[in-house]
Motif scaffolding. Structure first.
Motif, PDB file in Angstrom:
ATOM      1  N   SER A   1       0.807  -1.325  -0.325  1.00  0.00           N
ATOM      2  CA  SER A   1      -0.017   0.091  -0.196  1.00  0.00           C
ATOM      3  C   SER A   1       1.140   1.429   0.042  1.00  0.00           C
ATOM      4  CB  SER A   1      -0.792  -0.310   1.147  1.00  0.00           C
ATOM      5  OG  SER A   1      -1.983  -1.172   0.942  1.00  0.00           O
ATOM      6  N   CYS A   2       1.931   1.394   0.208  1.00  0.00           N
ATOM      7  CA  CYS A   2       2.911   2.405   0.833  1.00  0.00           C
ATOM      8  C   CYS A   2       3.027   2.755  -0.795  1.00  0.00           C
ATOM      9  CB  CYS A   2       4.272   2.007   1.241  1.00  0.00           C
ATOM     10  SG  CYS A   2       5.551   3.511   1.566  1.00  0.00           S
ATOM     11  N   HIS A   3       3.435   4.314  -0.888  1.00  0.00           N
ATOM     12  CA  HIS A   3       3.587   4.580  -2.618  1.00  0.00           C
ATOM     13  C   HIS A   3       5.221   5.962  -2.061  1.00  0.00           C
ATOM     14  CE1 HIS A   3      -0.758   6.937  -2.028  1.00  0.00           C
ATOM     15  NE2 HIS A   3      -0.725   5.888  -2.307  1.00  0.00           N
ATOM     16  N   ARG A   4       5.771   5.504  -0.980  1.00  0.00           N
ATOM     17  CA  ARG A   4       7.268   4.815  -1.649  1.00  0.00           C
ATOM     18  C   ARG A   4       8.062   4.107  -2.298  1.00  0.00           C
ATOM     19  NH1 ARG A   4       8.125   8.161   4.367  1.00  0.00           N
ATOM     20  NH2 ARG A   4       6.396  10.231   3.838  1.00  0.00           N
TER      21      ARG A   4
ATOM     22  N   HIS B   1       7.058  -0.759   3.936  1.00  0.00           N
ATOM     23  CA  HIS B   1       5.849  -0.120   4.353  1.00  0.00           C
ATOM     24  C   HIS B   1       6.882   1.003   5.512  1.00  0.00           C
ATOM     25  CE1 HIS B   1       3.225  -2.297   2.649  1.00  0.00           C
ATOM     26  NE2 HIS B   1       2.417  -1.850   1.940  1.00  0.00           N
ATOM     27  N   CYS B   2       6.551   2.811   5.192  1.00  0.00           N
ATOM     28  CA  CYS B   2       6.991   3.482   5.526  1.00  0.00           C
ATOM     29  C   CYS B   2       5.937   4.091   6.892  1.00  0.00           C
ATOM     30  CB  CYS B   2       6.988   4.920   4.711  1.00  0.00           C
ATOM     31  SG  CYS B   2       5.599   5.516   4.280  1.00  0.00           S
ATOM     32  N   TRP B   3       4.699   3.711   6.542  1.00  0.00           N
ATOM     33  CA  TRP B   3       3.686   3.698   7.766  1.00  0.00           C
ATOM     34  C   TRP B   3       3.174   5.214   8.273  1.00  0.00           C
ATOM     35  CZ3 TRP B   3       0.597   0.005   7.033  1.00  0.00           C
ATOM     36  CH2 TRP B   3       0.981  -1.552   7.221  1.00  0.00           C
ATOM     37  N   LYS B   4       3.781   6.226   6.702  1.00  0.00           N
ATOM     38  CA  LYS B   4       3.853   7.953   7.276  1.00  0.00           C
ATOM     39  C   LYS B   4       3.016   8.002   6.254  1.00  0.00           C
ATOM     40  CE  LYS B   4       7.404   8.636  10.044  1.00  0.00           C
ATOM     41  NZ  LYS B   4       7.894   7.066  10.397  1.00  0.00           N
ATOM     42  N   CYS B   5       3.165   7.649   5.207  1.00  0.00           N
ATOM     43  CA  CYS B   5       2.944   7.926   3.452  1.00  0.00           C
ATOM     44  C   CYS B   5       1.220   8.710   3.228  1.00  0.00           C
ATOM     45  CB  CYS B   5       3.313   7.495   2.444  1.00  0.00           C
ATOM     46  SG  CYS B   5       3.152   5.922   2.028  1.00  0.00           S
ATOM     47  N   ASP B   6       0.447   9.091   1.935  1.00  0.00           N
ATOM     48  CA  ASP B   6      -1.169   8.454   2.522  1.00  0.00           C
ATOM     49  C   ASP B   6      -1.602   7.096   2.527  1.00  0.00           C
ATOM     50  OD1 ASP B   6      -1.966  11.317   2.752  1.00  0.00           O
ATOM     51  OD2 ASP B   6      -2.332  11.908   0.948  1.00  0.00           O
ATOM     52  N   GLY B   7      -0.921   6.534   1.079  1.00  0.00           N
ATOM     53  CA  GLY B   7      -1.181   5.184   0.795  1.00  0.00           C
ATOM     54  C   GLY B   7      -0.851   4.137   1.901  1.00  0.00           C
ATOM     55  N   CYS B   8       0.160   4.448   3.421  1.00  0.00           N
ATOM     56  CA  CYS B   8       0.025   3.224   4.246  1.00  0.00           C
ATOM     57  C   CYS B   8      -1.187   4.081   5.814  1.00  0.00           C
ATOM     58  CB  CYS B   8       1.371   3.919   4.698  1.00  0.00           C
ATOM     59  SG  CYS B   8       2.853   2.776   4.121  1.00  0.00           S
ATOM     60  N   LEU B   9      -1.308   5.368   5.837  1.00  0.00           N
ATOM     61  CA  LEU B   9      -2.426   6.236   6.529  1.00  0.00           C
ATOM     62  C   LEU B   9      -3.772   5.133   6.083  1.00  0.00           C
ATOM     63  CD1 LEU B   9      -1.023   9.853   7.405  1.00  0.00           C
ATOM     64  CD2 LEU B   9      -0.429   7.202   8.430  1.00  0.00           C
TER      65      LEU B   9
HETATM   66 ZN    ZN Z   1       4.134   4.741   3.099  1.00  0.00          ZN
END
Ligand code: ZN
Length: 190
Positions: free
Chosen positions: A150-153, A158-166
């Motif tokens: 789901s991460c955009h980076r 997963h970074c758990w900070k970007c829009d995709g992760c959130l």
């Molecule tokens: Zn992310």
């Protein structure tokens, strides 16, 4: 059943790897990767910031993606093209609206005798479901969420900070389903 994935400018390599892993798990006949290196998101287009749309927006994305899918359907004799858009997507993007898809289907039938003969259908089985309902449905069907991305980076985790992760964190929380990628640590991450 066949799968189609689009490799456009800036897409996370992990997202492509996830698509391959899921397609392989699903036992499909063929997974075609369409390389579109010049197709880019708003974030990668200097000075292009359409109002009300996220930086991941790709101009007329679905007319491009579904044209490839319809071409693939004509080539293989498929009777339907299936898209995974949910109810939330149609609130943001004009090219996820019912009007758009009915016009597109008409255009395909007009442009291809084979697709008209096969009565090619553009199916969107998740169109009435919000993200939490999609997750609950996936859980009931045994979807391997641990393989999804789901991460955009572009990273290995997963970074758990970007829009995709959130959006993913919120979706699983609202669905009441444990995300195998976060496990019991979901609360700590948010
Ligand atoms: Zn992310």
């Amino acid at each position: 059943m066949r799968a189609l994935t689009f490799d456009y400018m800036g897409i996370a390599r992990s997202e492509l790897a996830a698509a391959k892993a899921i397609a392989s798990r699903a036992g499909i006949i063929e997974h075609r990767m369409v390389r579109l290196p010049d197709l880019r998101e708003a974030a990668d287009i200097p000075g292009f910031r359409p109002s009300g749309l996220p930086l991941t927006y790709i101009p007329l994305r679905n007319s491009i993606f579904y044209s490839f899918a319809a071409s693939y359907a004509e080539e293989t004799g498929a009777k339907s093209v299936v898209g995974g858009h949910n109810r939330d997507d149609s609130k943001v993007f004009a090219d996820v609206s019912p009007e758009f898809f009915s016009s597109l289907q008409r255009a395909f039938w007009t442009g291809s005798r084979t697709l008209r003969k096969n009565r090619l259908e553009i199916a969107r089985p998740l169109k009435r479901l919000g993200k939490p309902a999609v997750i609950r449905l996936g859980a009931s069907l045994g979807v391997p969420f641990e393989l999804t991305w789901s991460c955009h980076r572009d990273s290995e985790k997963h970074c758990w900070k970007c829009d995709g992760c959130l959006t993913r964190l919120r979706g699983f929380k609202e669905a009441g389903v444990v995300d195998p990628l976060t496990g019991s640590n979901a609360e700590k991450i948010t």
